[in-house]
Design a protein around this motif. Structure first.
Motif, PDB file in Angstrom:
ATOM      1  N   MET A   1      -6.547 -17.642  -8.577  1.00  0.00           N
ATOM      2  CA  MET A   1      -5.830 -16.362  -8.823  1.00  0.00           C
ATOM      3  C   MET A   1      -5.592 -15.654  -7.482  1.00  0.00           C
ATOM      4  N   ASN A   2      -4.336 -15.269  -7.268  1.00  0.00           N
ATOM      5  CA  ASN A   2      -4.013 -14.625  -5.995  1.00  0.00           C
ATOM      6  C   ASN A   2      -4.630 -13.238  -5.895  1.00  0.00           C
ATOM      7  N   LYS A   3      -4.904 -12.855  -4.665  1.00  0.00           N
ATOM      8  CA  LYS A   3      -5.436 -11.511  -4.432  1.00  0.00           C
ATOM      9  C   LYS A   3      -4.320 -10.484  -4.594  1.00  0.00           C
ATOM     10  N   ILE A   4      -4.719  -9.268  -4.946  1.00  0.00           N
ATOM     11  CA  ILE A   4      -3.712  -8.206  -5.091  1.00  0.00           C
ATOM     12  C   ILE A   4      -3.307  -7.708  -3.705  1.00  0.00           C
ATOM     13  N   LYS A   5      -2.015  -7.695  -3.465  1.00  0.00           N
ATOM     14  CA  LYS A   5      -1.513  -7.299  -2.145  1.00  0.00           C
ATOM     15  C   LYS A   5      -0.546  -6.112  -2.231  1.00  0.00           C
ATOM     16  N   LYS A   6       0.027  -5.916  -3.427  1.00  0.00           N
ATOM     17  CA  LYS A   6       1.089  -4.900  -3.526  1.00  0.00           C
ATOM     18  C   LYS A   6       0.627  -3.661  -4.281  1.00  0.00           C
ATOM     19  N   GLY A 122       7.768  -8.360  -8.315  1.00  0.00           N
ATOM     20  CA  GLY A 122       7.889  -9.768  -8.712  1.00  0.00           C
ATOM     21  C   GLY A 122       6.826 -10.136  -9.725  1.00  0.00           C
ATOM     22  N   ASN A 123       6.369 -11.403  -9.648  1.00  0.00           N
ATOM     23  CA  ASN A 123       5.507 -11.930 -10.707  1.00  0.00           C
ATOM     24  C   ASN A 123       4.038 -12.023 -10.262  1.00  0.00           C
ATOM     25  N   GLU A 124       3.472 -10.911  -9.867  1.00  0.00           N
ATOM     26  CA  GLU A 124       2.065 -10.931  -9.460  1.00  0.00           C
ATOM     27  C   GLU A 124       1.379  -9.637  -9.896  1.00  0.00           C
ATOM     28  N   ALA A 125       0.065  -9.694 -10.025  1.00  0.00           N
ATOM     29  CA  ALA A 125      -0.671  -8.479 -10.379  1.00  0.00           C
ATOM     30  C   ALA A 125      -0.566  -7.478  -9.227  1.00  0.00           C
ATOM     31  N   SER A 146     -10.227   0.130  -4.129  1.00  0.00           N
ATOM     32  CA  SER A 146     -11.074  -0.949  -3.643  1.00  0.00           C
ATOM     33  C   SER A 146     -12.072  -1.367  -4.732  1.00  0.00           C
ATOM     34  N   GLN A 147     -12.654  -0.388  -5.406  1.00  0.00           N
ATOM     35  CA  GLN A 147     -13.590  -0.686  -6.500  1.00  0.00           C
ATOM     36  C   GLN A 147     -12.855  -1.456  -7.613  1.00  0.00           C
ATOM     37  N   MET A 148     -11.605  -1.060  -7.873  1.00  0.00           N
ATOM     38  CA  MET A 148     -10.857  -1.687  -8.971  1.00  0.00           C
ATOM     39  C   MET A 148     -10.418  -3.108  -8.625  1.00  0.00           C
ATOM     40  N   VAL A 149     -10.058  -3.321  -7.354  1.00  0.00           N
ATOM     41  CA  VAL A 149      -9.648  -4.660  -6.922  1.00  0.00           C
ATOM     42  C   VAL A 149     -10.815  -5.640  -7.103  1.00  0.00           C
ATOM     43  N   LYS A 150     -12.007  -5.160  -6.781  1.00  0.00           N
ATOM     44  CA  LYS A 150     -13.205  -6.020  -6.965  1.00  0.00           C
ATOM     45  C   LYS A 150     -13.400  -6.354  -8.444  1.00  0.00           C
ATOM     46  N   LEU A 151     -13.203  -5.352  -9.282  1.00  0.00           N
ATOM     47  CA  LEU A 151     -13.370  -5.554 -10.721  1.00  0.00           C
ATOM     48  C   LEU A 151     -12.310  -6.526 -11.259  1.00  0.00           C
ATOM     49  N   TYR A 152     -11.124  -6.451 -10.699  1.00  0.00           N
ATOM     50  CA  TYR A 152     -10.051  -7.363 -11.126  1.00  0.00           C
ATOM     51  C   TYR A 152     -10.447  -8.822 -10.866  1.00  0.00           C
ATOM     52  N   GLU A 153     -11.116  -9.041  -9.747  1.00  0.00           N
ATOM     53  CA  GLU A 153     -11.535 -10.419  -9.435  1.00  0.00           C
ATOM     54  C   GLU A 153     -12.447 -10.965 -10.525  1.00  0.00           C
TER      55      GLU A 153
END
Ligand code: G1P
Length: 276
Positions: A1-6, A122-125, A146-153
């Protein structure tokens, strides 16, 4: 799963509560101390490891684009003077990420604004920041995104940030209920946009930080106008929630509602005391 960048910033709203200040100035450019609201949001996104800022603007919002750009004349004027350091922070932001813009031509609600950003995402989280919810954390903690990005992982689905609010304020927020998965983390099973306090499911309110999976765009396209006749992101998220695909997260930190005069003044006092 790609990391969130946008990170998407819906920034087309009129800011009527701040008229006349917002007549010719975007509400996202109102400063808390010396920094415009949207810059706080962008810095929070950078801290979370995001590097692509996608901004949905509208008419009268050109100042946002100019802010995240070089001002040759100004830089030339102050180069080598004692004032040069005033630009350090914004130059740092500009170096660390890219900015792209699209316009929401008609104002049909937050869901509609997010859909307008599809062309940039586009087609990414992706993350969403509502700049008028200004968040801060203590030095030991990471920022809300930052806390949410970790939770998404961990959960790999859409996430909304929530906080407890006084019950009489539910008509200002999207409100959720869910099953607790772990401390401060709920799997949402119902959510309602701005319920009357007497009908509210709970006092857990969504604040302006989201992580959305890209299937949300198709869902928004089929989401009918809801509260206030607008296409609501809360209603679109309910479709995902019914499939068990929305997490609500009680974030750690402080949030100010800078869309209201009271919240804006509180934020100003808070950041002023912090800077002393
Ligand atoms: C929006 C959302 C709402 C959310 C709020 C957070 O409402 O529609 O669900 O609780 O942001 O600030 P707005 O404040 O744009 O009316």
């Amino acid at each position: 799963m790609n990391k969130i960048k946008k990170c998407l910033f819906p920034a087309a709203g009129y800011g009527t509560r701040f008229l006349p200040a917002t007549k010719a100035t975007p509400k996202e450019m109102l400063p808390v101390l010396t920094k415009p609201l949207i810059q706080y949001g962008v810095e929070e996104a950078i801290e979370a490891g995001l590097n692509t800022m996608a901004i949905v603007t509208g008419r009268g919002k050109r100042a946002i684009e100019d802010h995240f750009d070089i001002s040759y004349e100004l830089e030339h004027q102050i180069k080598g003077t004692s004032k040069e350091h005033y630009l350090t922070e914004i130059k740092d932001v500009i170096e660390k990420c890219t900015f792209s813009y699209t316009r929401q031509v008609e104002m049909k609600g937050l869901g509609h604004a997010i859909l307008a950003g599809q062309t940039l995402i586009g087609n990414e989280a992706f993350a969403v920041v509502l700049a008028d919810d200004l968040c801060d954390n203590t030095d030991e903690q990471s920022g809300v995104l930052s806390q949410m990005v970790k939770l998404y992982e961990k959960y790999k689905c859409s996430i909304v940030a929530i906080e407890e609010i006084p019950k009489q304020d539910t008509n200002k927020y999207g409100v959720i209920v869910g099953e607790q998965e772990e401390e401060g983390v709920y799997r949402v099973n119902d959510m309602v946009e701005k319920p009357d306090p007497k009908d509210a499911l709970s006092n857990l309110a969504i604040i302006g930080r989201y992580i959305l999976t890209p299937d949300i765009f198709d869902i928004i396209k089929y989401t009918k106008p809801g509260k206030c006749g607008e296409i609501q992101i809360t209603d679109a998220l309910l479709t995902q929630a019914k499939q068990g695909k929305v997490i609500a997260y009680k974030f750690k930190g402080t949030r100010f509602d800078c869309g209201s005069i009271d919240g804006f003044v509180e934020a100003t006092n808070y950041f002023y005391s912090k800077s002393m």
